[in-house]
Design an enzyme around this catalytic site. Structure first.
Site, short mmCIF file in Angstrom:
data_model
loop_
_atom_site.label_atom_id
_atom_site.label_comp_id
_atom_site.label_asym_id
_atom_site.label_seq_id
_atom_site.Cartn_x
_atom_site.Cartn_y
_atom_site.Cartn_z
N ARG A 2 52.89 3.72 63.83
CA ARG A 2 52.59 5.15 63.65
C ARG A 2 51.50 5.62 64.60
O ARG A 2 51.44 6.76 64.98
CB ARG A 2 52.11 5.41 62.22
CG ARG A 2 53.21 5.52 61.20
CD ARG A 2 52.72 6.08 59.90
NE ARG A 2 51.46 5.50 59.45
CZ ARG A 2 50.97 5.62 58.24
NH1 ARG A 2 51.61 6.34 57.36
NH2 ARG A 2 49.83 5.05 57.90
N TYR A 3 50.57 4.73 64.90
CA TYR A 3 49.44 5.10 65.77
C TYR A 3 49.67 4.42 67.12
O TYR A 3 50.26 3.34 67.19
CB TYR A 3 48.11 4.60 65.17
CG TYR A 3 47.85 5.08 63.77
CD1 TYR A 3 47.49 6.41 63.53
CD2 TYR A 3 47.97 4.23 62.69
CE1 TYR A 3 47.25 6.86 62.24
CE2 TYR A 3 47.73 4.67 61.39
CZ TYR A 3 47.37 5.98 61.17
OH TYR A 3 47.14 6.43 59.90
N ARG A 18 47.90 0.64 67.32
CA ARG A 18 48.03 -0.41 66.32
C ARG A 18 49.33 -0.27 65.54
O ARG A 18 49.90 0.83 65.45
CB ARG A 18 46.84 -0.41 65.36
CG ARG A 18 46.57 0.90 64.67
CD ARG A 18 45.13 0.89 64.13
NE ARG A 18 44.82 2.09 63.38
CZ ARG A 18 44.45 3.25 63.92
NH1 ARG A 18 44.37 3.37 65.24
NH2 ARG A 18 44.19 4.28 63.17
N CYS A 51 55.00 -10.30 46.46
CA CYS A 51 53.57 -10.37 46.14
C CYS A 51 53.37 -11.28 44.95
O CYS A 51 54.29 -11.51 44.17
CB CYS A 51 53.05 -8.99 45.78
SG CYS A 51 52.96 -7.91 47.21
N CYS A 88 51.56 -4.81 41.70
CA CYS A 88 50.60 -3.80 41.24
C CYS A 88 51.37 -2.52 41.00
O CYS A 88 52.06 -2.03 41.90
CB CYS A 88 49.53 -3.55 42.30
SG CYS A 88 48.87 -5.05 43.03
N CYS A 107 51.32 0.34 43.53
CA CYS A 107 51.62 -0.03 44.93
C CYS A 107 52.35 1.10 45.68
O CYS A 107 53.28 1.71 45.16
CB CYS A 107 52.51 -1.26 44.93
SG CYS A 107 52.97 -1.80 46.58
N ARG A 143 54.18 0.58 48.17
CA ARG A 143 55.48 0.06 48.67
C ARG A 143 56.32 -0.46 47.52
O ARG A 143 57.14 -1.37 47.70
CB ARG A 143 55.24 -1.05 49.70
CG ARG A 143 54.57 -0.55 50.94
CD ARG A 143 54.75 -1.41 52.18
NE ARG A 143 53.95 -0.81 53.22
CZ ARG A 143 52.82 -1.34 53.69
NH1 ARG A 143 52.41 -2.52 53.29
NH2 ARG A 143 52.13 -0.71 54.62
N ASP A 170 48.23 7.38 46.86
CA ASP A 170 49.29 8.13 47.54
C ASP A 170 50.29 8.73 46.54
O ASP A 170 50.51 8.13 45.48
CB ASP A 170 50.07 7.21 48.49
CG ASP A 170 49.20 6.70 49.64
OD1 ASP A 170 48.36 7.47 50.10
OD2 ASP A 170 49.38 5.53 50.03
N ASP A 200 45.45 9.25 52.81
CA ASP A 200 46.49 9.01 53.81
C ASP A 200 47.43 10.20 53.74
O ASP A 200 48.05 10.44 52.70
CB ASP A 200 47.24 7.71 53.47
CG ASP A 200 47.27 6.76 54.65
OD1 ASP A 200 47.25 7.24 55.79
OD2 ASP A 200 47.33 5.54 54.41
N LYS A 235 44.92 9.28 58.40
CA LYS A 235 43.96 9.36 57.30
C LYS A 235 42.95 10.47 57.56
O LYS A 235 42.56 10.69 58.69
CB LYS A 235 43.19 8.05 57.19
CG LYS A 235 44.04 6.86 56.82
CD LYS A 235 43.20 5.60 56.73
CE LYS A 235 44.07 4.39 56.49
NZ LYS A 235 45.08 4.15 57.53
S1 SF4 Z 1 49.41 -3.20 46.29
FE1 SF4 Z 1 51.59 -3.63 46.63
S2 SF4 Z 1 51.65 -4.83 48.53
FE2 SF4 Z 1 49.54 -4.87 47.76
S3 SF4 Z 1 49.42 -6.73 46.51
FE3 SF4 Z 1 49.91 -5.06 45.14
S4 SF4 Z 1 52.15 -5.05 45.01
FE4 SF4 Z 1 51.58 -6.25 46.78
#
Ligand code: SF4
Length: 343
Positions: free
Chosen positions: A115-116, A119, A128, A132, A135, A137, A296, A333, A340
């Site tokens: 995107r940048y 980087r 994972c 979480c 998350c 993603r 987000d 973001d 950001k």
């Molecule tokens: S925030 Fe998402 S990518 Fe990061 S550790 Fe938790 S589940 Fe995995």
């Protein structure tokens, strides 16, 4: 804590210290089902029926270690809130979208977000240790691959090699420390061999959710690829334990600096006292608080969203009461992937 045999689980009392400290044992024994979840809470499985559709969309994964840090029966436990399914994940009242940062449309090769100009970020796996619930993603969990395949990673290396403007590569996921160590070693080495790549960064929550993953062998391997920066995600002071502190110390002793990127989460850390204790605790174990992210607008995370003025109030009180070293930058973001902004 006991997970009955009939659930395919275990009793914490019956786990040997060797197993407990073995990250592969922790990974293999993650809590993955409704039955296990019910057993932990000592509730009938039927009482968790509202969570069933949630798990079909967003699977559960919790390491026994992370589970041991919380009170699974307390719905307000800030660690439990981060990893237990919640029916509100399927109510999209605030208009979140699966991919608010438009990551999928900024991938010149699969899994590489560029995107940048200077980087890029490599998603080397979708897996994972703990899923979480906040998350950004979580759209990828259903399709999560256990590990990056060499060909896919090679395509990323090739893109970086033919793009001289790229001087920094963030190796992320999922959790990059969950792909095989030889493969990660090869990938970091291949990136490091590109003359215009100056800095490598690893993004991993393993020190928080699976600290046993930080082994002497892993540290020795990572050390070979310096300058390498490590970013992790502690969100609550109770995540700073003997085990996570030791994991971070091992990385630091290998010459790998650690930054922390917390997410501001309703019911987890959206108050001055928790945030102050978290930030001061991080600095005490030599971790630099780097960012505090505004959550987000990701589909399935509405119930974690904190109003920006509340976040700014917390930051202002922190600014008045703790040293600059402890202060992260509170950032948003921008939706659409335009970068950001500091709040
Ligand atoms: S925030 Fe998402 S990518 Fe990061 S550790 Fe938790 S589940 Fe995995």
């Amino acid at each position: 804590m006991t997970l009955g045999k009939e659930t395919g689980g275990f009793s914490l009392k019956s786990v040997s210290g060797v197993d407990w400290n073995d990250w592969k044992w922790q990974f293999r024994n993650r809590i993955r089902s409704m039955r296990q979840l019910a057993a932990i809470q000592q509730r009938p499985v039927a009482s968790l029926a509202p969570c069933r559709p949630v798990l079909r969309t967003y699977p559960i994964a919790i390491t026994p270690y992370y589970m041991s840090l919380m009170d699974p029966a307390d719905e307000n436990d800030p660690l439990r809130r981060q990893c237990f399914p919640d029916p509100r994940e399927l109510t999209f009242s605030l208009g979140g979208v699966p991919d608010p940062l438009a990551e999928e449309s900024n991938m010149p090769v699969p899994g590489l977000i560029h995107r940048y100009p200077d980087r890029c970020l490599a998603i080397v796996t979708g897996t994972c240790a703990v899923n979480c619930r906040h998350c950004n993603r979580k759209r990828k969990w259903r399709a999560a691959q256990p590990g990056g395949e060499r060909e896919r990673l090679q395509a990323m290396v090739d893109h970086v090699a033919r793009t001289p403007a790229l001087r920094e590569v963030i190796v992320s996921g999922g959790d990059p420390l969950l792909i095989s160590e030889p493969l990660l070693d090869w990938f970091l080495g291949a990136l490091r061999a590109i003359p215009h790549v100056e800095i490598l960064r690893i993004g991993s929550r393993a020190p928080v959710t699976l600290p046993m993953r930080i082994t002497p062998e892993l540290c020795a391997m990572l050390k070979r690829h310096r300058p390498l920066w490590f970013n992790t995600q502690f969100n609550h002071p109770r995540e700073i334990t003997e085990e996570s502190t030791r994991a971070c110390e091992m990385l630091l002793e290998a010459g790998i600096p650690i930054g922390n990127q917390s997410v501001l989460l309703k019911g987890v850390n959206d108050n001055y006292d928790s945030m102050r204790e978290l930030l001061c605790g991080l600095v005490r174990i030599s971790i630099r608080p780097y960012y505090l992210f505004q959550c987000d607008p990701v589909q399935g995370t509405d119930h974690f969203r904190v109003e920006i003025p509340t976040g700014m109030e917390i930051m202002e009180r922190l600014r008045q009461n703790i040293s600059g070293l402890c202060l992260p930058r509170y950032v948003l973001d921008c939706p659409g992937g335009s970068g950001k902004i500091q709040l």
